[in-house]
Design a protein around this motif. Structure first.
Motif, PDB file in Angstrom:
ATOM      1  N   ASP A   1     101.947  17.928 -28.034  1.00  0.00           N
ATOM      2  CA  ASP A   1     103.516  18.258 -27.552  1.00  0.00           C
ATOM      3  C   ASP A   1     103.435  18.792 -25.870  1.00  0.00           C
ATOM      4  OD1 ASP A   1     104.525  15.497 -27.876  1.00  0.00           O
ATOM      5  OD2 ASP A   1     105.402  16.191 -29.552  1.00  0.00           O
ATOM      6  N   LYS A   2     102.621  20.375 -26.923  1.00  0.00           N
ATOM      7  CA  LYS A   2     102.851  21.963 -26.437  1.00  0.00           C
ATOM      8  C   LYS A   2     101.708  21.994 -24.933  1.00  0.00           C
ATOM      9  CE  LYS A   2     102.046  26.553 -27.369  1.00  0.00           C
ATOM     10  NZ  LYS A   2     101.018  27.304 -28.557  1.00  0.00           N
ATOM     11  N   TYR A   3     100.772  20.801 -24.410  1.00  0.00           N
ATOM     12  CA  TYR A   3     100.322  20.400 -23.761  1.00  0.00           C
ATOM     13  C   TYR A   3     100.622  19.393 -22.926  1.00  0.00           C
ATOM     14  CZ  TYR A   3      96.755  17.878 -21.094  1.00  0.00           C
ATOM     15  OH  TYR A   3      95.930  17.345 -20.214  1.00  0.00           O
ATOM     16  N   TYR A   4     101.762  18.236 -23.512  1.00  0.00           N
ATOM     17  CA  TYR A   4     102.258  17.578 -22.717  1.00  0.00           C
ATOM     18  C   TYR A   4     103.470  18.226 -21.456  1.00  0.00           C
ATOM     19  CZ  TYR A   4      98.956  14.338 -24.503  1.00  0.00           C
ATOM     20  OH  TYR A   4      97.589  13.731 -25.108  1.00  0.00           O
ATOM     21  N   LEU A   5     103.730  18.795 -22.640  1.00  0.00           N
ATOM     22  CA  LEU A   5     105.255  19.615 -21.545  1.00  0.00           C
ATOM     23  C   LEU A   5     104.405  20.476 -20.432  1.00  0.00           C
ATOM     24  CD1 LEU A   5     107.918  20.302 -21.727  1.00  0.00           C
ATOM     25  CD2 LEU A   5     108.370  21.877 -22.958  1.00  0.00           C
ATOM     26  N   THR A   6     103.609  21.441 -20.958  1.00  0.00           N
ATOM     27  CA  THR A   6     102.945  21.977 -20.044  1.00  0.00           C
ATOM     28  C   THR A   6     101.936  21.033 -18.417  1.00  0.00           C
ATOM     29  OG1 THR A   6     102.347  23.898 -21.504  1.00  0.00           O
ATOM     30  CG2 THR A   6     100.772  24.101 -18.873  1.00  0.00           C
ATOM     31  N   LEU A   7     101.513  19.790 -18.766  1.00  0.00           N
ATOM     32  CA  LEU A   7     101.193  18.927 -17.827  1.00  0.00           C
ATOM     33  C   LEU A   7     102.228  18.914 -17.371  1.00  0.00           C
ATOM     34  CD1 LEU A   7      98.987  17.182 -16.985  1.00  0.00           C
ATOM     35  CD2 LEU A   7      99.588  15.670 -18.833  1.00  0.00           C
ATOM     36  N   PHE A   8     103.386  18.144 -18.045  1.00  0.00           N
ATOM     37  CA  PHE A   8     105.163  17.776 -16.909  1.00  0.00           C
ATOM     38  C   PHE A   8     105.201  18.325 -15.671  1.00  0.00           C
ATOM     39  CE2 PHE A   8     109.669  17.615 -16.992  1.00  0.00           C
ATOM     40  CZ  PHE A   8     110.163  16.665 -16.325  1.00  0.00           C
ATOM     41  N   PHE A   9     104.950  19.871 -16.278  1.00  0.00           N
ATOM     42  CA  PHE A   9     105.820  20.373 -15.479  1.00  0.00           C
ATOM     43  C   PHE A   9     104.569  20.995 -14.313  1.00  0.00           C
ATOM     44  CE2 PHE A   9     108.009  23.455 -18.598  1.00  0.00           C
ATOM     45  CZ  PHE A   9     108.916  22.869 -18.803  1.00  0.00           C
ATOM     46  N   GLN A  10     103.405  20.814 -14.279  1.00  0.00           N
ATOM     47  CA  GLN A  10     102.542  20.786 -13.611  1.00  0.00           C
ATOM     48  C   GLN A  10     102.755  20.007 -12.724  1.00  0.00           C
ATOM     49  OE1 GLN A  10      99.871  21.284 -16.059  1.00  0.00           O
ATOM     50  NE2 GLN A  10      99.151  23.878 -15.470  1.00  0.00           N
ATOM     51  N   GLU A  11     102.739  18.786 -12.972  1.00  0.00           N
ATOM     52  CA  GLU A  11     102.419  17.493 -12.425  1.00  0.00           C
ATOM     53  C   GLU A  11     104.514  17.027 -11.325  1.00  0.00           C
ATOM     54  OE1 GLU A  11     102.487  13.723 -14.682  1.00  0.00           O
ATOM     55  OE2 GLU A  11     100.026  13.656 -14.791  1.00  0.00           O
ATOM     56  N   PHE A  12     105.542  17.744 -12.153  1.00  0.00           N
ATOM     57  CA  PHE A  12     106.930  18.066 -11.554  1.00  0.00           C
ATOM     58  C   PHE A  12     106.864  18.656 -10.008  1.00  0.00           C
ATOM     59  CE2 PHE A  12     110.496  19.428 -10.271  1.00  0.00           C
ATOM     60  CZ  PHE A  12     111.971  18.692 -10.928  1.00  0.00           C
ATOM     61  N   LYS A  13     106.125  19.640 -10.159  1.00  0.00           N
ATOM     62  CA  LYS A  13     106.251  20.914  -9.545  1.00  0.00           C
ATOM     63  C   LYS A  13     104.643  19.892  -8.187  1.00  0.00           C
ATOM     64  CE  LYS A  13     104.060  24.874  -7.628  1.00  0.00           C
ATOM     65  NZ  LYS A  13     104.041  26.302  -7.895  1.00  0.00           N
ATOM     66  N   GLU A  14     103.656  19.611  -8.653  1.00  0.00           N
ATOM     67  CA  GLU A  14     102.944  18.645  -7.733  1.00  0.00           C
ATOM     68  C   GLU A  14     103.700  17.530  -6.699  1.00  0.00           C
ATOM     69  OE1 GLU A  14      99.781  17.608  -9.564  1.00  0.00           O
ATOM     70  OE2 GLU A  14      99.014  19.315  -9.975  1.00  0.00           O
ATOM     71  N   ALA A  15     104.441  16.565  -7.903  1.00  0.00           N
ATOM     72  CA  ALA A  15     105.528  15.945  -7.094  1.00  0.00           C
ATOM     73  C   ALA A  15     106.773  16.417  -5.679  1.00  0.00           C
ATOM     74  CB  ALA A  15     105.664  15.330  -7.960  1.00  0.00           C
ATOM     75  N   ALA A  16     107.334  17.709  -6.067  1.00  0.00           N
ATOM     76  CA  ALA A  16     108.148  17.954  -5.018  1.00  0.00           C
ATOM     77  C   ALA A  16     107.748  18.631  -4.183  1.00  0.00           C
ATOM     78  CB  ALA A  16     108.717  18.782  -7.000  1.00  0.00           C
ATOM     79  N   VAL A  17     106.696  19.457  -4.668  1.00  0.00           N
ATOM     80  CA  VAL A  17     105.881  19.566  -3.188  1.00  0.00           C
ATOM     81  C   VAL A  17     105.437  18.668  -2.241  1.00  0.00           C
ATOM     82  CG1 VAL A  17     103.310  20.944  -2.415  1.00  0.00           C
ATOM     83  CG2 VAL A  17     104.208  22.227  -4.168  1.00  0.00           C
ATOM     84  N   ALA A  18     104.970  18.204  -2.375  1.00  0.00           N
ATOM     85  CA  ALA A  18     104.022  16.615  -2.035  1.00  0.00           C
ATOM     86  C   ALA A  18     105.428  16.028  -1.057  1.00  0.00           C
ATOM     87  CB  ALA A  18     103.927  15.332  -2.598  1.00  0.00           C
ATOM     88  N   GLN A  19     107.225  15.870  -1.756  1.00  0.00           N
ATOM     89  CA  GLN A  19     107.940  15.597  -1.321  1.00  0.00           C
ATOM     90  C   GLN A  19     109.204  16.512  -1.047  1.00  0.00           C
ATOM     91  OE1 GLN A  19     111.429  16.599  -2.603  1.00  0.00           O
ATOM     92  NE2 GLN A  19     112.636  14.944  -1.536  1.00  0.00           N
ATOM     93  N   SER A  20     108.260  17.619  -0.546  1.00  0.00           N
ATOM     94  CA  SER A  20     109.163  18.411   0.334  1.00  0.00           C
ATOM     95  C   SER A  20     108.014  18.298   1.616  1.00  0.00           C
ATOM     96  CB  SER A  20     108.618  19.918  -0.129  1.00  0.00           C
ATOM     97  OG  SER A  20     109.492  21.278   0.741  1.00  0.00           O
ATOM     98  N   VAL A  21     106.962  18.216   1.610  1.00  0.00           N
ATOM     99  CA  VAL A  21     106.469  18.084   2.371  1.00  0.00           C
ATOM    100  C   VAL A  21     106.226  16.639   3.190  1.00  0.00           C
ATOM    101  CG1 VAL A  21     103.708  17.494   3.453  1.00  0.00           C
ATOM    102  CG2 VAL A  21     104.500  18.999   1.595  1.00  0.00           C
ATOM    103  N   VAL A  22     106.475  15.573   2.669  1.00  0.00           N
ATOM    104  CA  VAL A  22     107.291  14.501   3.271  1.00  0.00           C
ATOM    105  C   VAL A  22     108.495  14.084   4.018  1.00  0.00           C
ATOM    106  CG1 VAL A  22     107.850  12.355   2.771  1.00  0.00           C
ATOM    107  CG2 VAL A  22     105.638  13.137   2.265  1.00  0.00           C
ATOM    108  N   THR A  23     109.823  15.288   3.353  1.00  0.00           N
ATOM    109  CA  THR A  23     110.486  15.120   4.233  1.00  0.00           C
ATOM    110  C   THR A  23     111.232  16.388   4.200  1.00  0.00           C
ATOM    111  OG1 THR A  23     111.874  16.570   1.797  1.00  0.00           O
ATOM    112  CG2 THR A  23     111.431  13.948   1.747  1.00  0.00           C
ATOM    113  N   GLY A  24     110.359  16.972   5.432  1.00  0.00           N
ATOM    114  CA  GLY A  24     110.793  18.474   5.285  1.00  0.00           C
ATOM    115  C   GLY A  24     111.912  19.308   4.760  1.00  0.00           C
ATOM    116  N   GLN A  25     112.252  18.684   3.412  1.00  0.00           N
ATOM    117  CA  GLN A  25     113.580  19.495   2.666  1.00  0.00           C
ATOM    118  C   GLN A  25     113.172  20.551   1.991  1.00  0.00           C
ATOM    119  OE1 GLN A  25     117.123  19.149   3.524  1.00  0.00           O
ATOM    120  NE2 GLN A  25     115.590  18.059   5.112  1.00  0.00           N
ATOM    121  N   PRO A  26     113.439  21.521   1.681  1.00  0.00           N
ATOM    122  CA  PRO A  26     113.251  22.904   0.616  1.00  0.00           C
ATOM    123  C   PRO A  26     112.581  21.734  -0.758  1.00  0.00           C
ATOM    124  CG  PRO A  26     115.038  23.325   1.541  1.00  0.00           C
ATOM    125  CD  PRO A  26     115.312  21.809   2.156  1.00  0.00           C
TER     126      PRO A  26
END
Length: 68
Positions: free
Chosen positions: A17-42
């Motif tokens: 679970d320790k690994y999977y929580l880290t993976l969740f954080f990493q994937e969330f950040k990647e998705a948030a960056v991609a969403q920001s690029v697409v929308t132009g929002q922070p």
């Protein structure tokens, strides 16, 4: 949105679970960056309230990785 994953690896959790929580954080950040690029929002931010007990922190979180 709220996600409640209390004490990964503890209270019936799995050792990886320790690994999977880290993976969740990493994937969330990647998705948030991609969403920001697409929308132009922070970029969205993710906040985490973690345990203060050193034993729990050592067993449940990869602080050096999730703090990035």
């Amino acid at each position: 949105m709220e996600i409640d994953w209390e004490y990964p690896t503890i209270r019936g959790g799995q050792a990886d679970d320790k690994y999977y929580l880290t993976l969740f954080f990493q994937e969330f950040k990647e998705a948030a960056v991609a969403q920001s690029v697409v929308t132009g929002q922070p970029r969205l931010l993710l906040a985490a309230a973690v345990a203060a007990n050193q034993e729990i922190v050592s067993n449940a979180y990869e602080i050096d990785k999730i703090s990035k």
